[in-house]
Design an enzyme around this catalytic site. Structure first.
Site, short mmCIF file in Angstrom:
data_model
loop_
_atom_site.label_atom_id
_atom_site.label_comp_id
_atom_site.label_asym_id
_atom_site.label_seq_id
_atom_site.Cartn_x
_atom_site.Cartn_y
_atom_site.Cartn_z
N TYR A 199 0.93 -1.21 0.05
CA TYR A 199 0.19 -0.10 0.06
C TYR A 199 0.98 1.22 0.04
CZ TYR A 199 -3.46 3.49 1.80
OH TYR A 199 -3.86 4.76 1.72
N LYS B 297 1.18 4.16 -2.99
CA LYS B 297 0.54 5.52 -2.74
C LYS B 297 1.86 6.52 -2.98
CE LYS B 297 -3.62 5.18 -1.90
NZ LYS B 297 -4.59 5.64 -2.80
#
Length: 289
Positions: free
Chosen positions: A152, A156
């Site tokens: 994640y 990002k």
């Protein structure tokens, strides 16, 4: 007849999420809102039935679905889009040593490649409107908060750097770009995440329960509401803000920490928040005894 209102298309508008808060805020600000979700029935009924709101089915991983959304917006607006908000994203918690590479790639597809696909597809409408691109990223893309969130966090991080580069590329075409570095926001994101299954062969199997507990919503304890988040974003869009905008509970502190703290101090801070190293040592002592 084309709508005379300013228009915004927001991805990931399922009820209870950040997208719903963004949609409510833009609607209150007088925009015609294209509220999208992979499953439109998950959009709040009150939002879907509101005047000047168009609910659309949109799977950001499907080129055909994106193309259909472009056609739908074009019919309503006459070929313009004032604001594109790329909000859809996925969250993953899993030790890096245990991650399925294929599953990790799927997360990058949603959190990075789908964002670029949306920008490419809607670019003609945005350029015609001298519009705005808003990309929702995460503070975890700049500060490695969150235990076992490497997929994640890195997806990002890619979205942040991509967004900031696209900002430079789009500016000569009259399109502004706002990169949201999002911290704590209260939403249902954790309830929609499938709990990780830590394999018995994992080096972290002994703390598997603690890893799963990271999805209990504790990271949102000091967060702002999705509507408060949406209101803040709309204000920045109306002001014409571009570049990175840190927003959400704890955003200011995270920004200062990322700016001022050397790596060793940042490591100490994160270890104090996520003491899994000590937990592993304790598990090892138990086994050895």
């Amino acid at each position: 007849m084309a709508s005379r209102l300013k228009s915004v298309l927001i991805t990931g508008c399922s009820a209870g999420g950040i997208g719903g808060g963004l949609a409510d805020a833009f609607h209150e600000a007088g925009y015609h809102v294209f509220a999208t979700a992979r499953t439109p029935s998950k959009i709040s009924p009150s939002l879907a039935k509101a005047p000047n709101v168009t609910s659309l089915a949109l799977d950001v991983l499907s080129p055909e679905s994106i193309a259909a959304a472009v056609e739908s917006v074009t019919r309503v607006t006459g070929g313009k889009l004032d604001v594109l908000v790329n909000n859809s994203g996925t969250l993953m918690v899993m030790p890096a040593l245990d991650v399925s590479i294929e599953e990790g790639k799927r997360h990058f597809d949603t959190n990075y490649w789908a964002v670029l696909a949306m920008v490419q597809a809607f670019a003609p409408l945005l350029i015609k409107a001298k519009g705005y691109v808003v990309n929702n990223t995460s503070v975890s893309g700049l500060v490695p908060f969150g235990a076992f969130g490497s997929i994640y966090n890195s997806s990002k991080a890619a979205a942040i750097l991509g967004s900031e580069t696209w900002r430079l590329e789009l500016a000569p075409l009259g399109v502004r770009t706002l990169t949201l570095v999002t911290a704590g926001v209260k939403s249902n994101v954790f309830s929609n995440v499938k709990p990780p299954i830590i394999p018995k062969t994992s080096y972290y199997y002994g703390i598997r329960d603690w890893i799963v507990e990271q999805l209990d919503g504790r990271m949102q304890k000091d967060g702002i509401t999705a509507k408060e988040f949406g209101d803040k974003v709309v204000r920045q869009v109306e002001k014409g803000t571009t570049g990175k905008y840190w927003v959400g509970g704890g955003a200011a502190g995270a920004r200062i920490a990322a700016w001022l703290l050397p790596d060793w101090m940042m490591d100490m801070l994160i270890v104090s928040m996520f003491p899994f190293g000590k937990m592993l040592q304790a598990q090892s002592k138990v086994k050895n005894n």
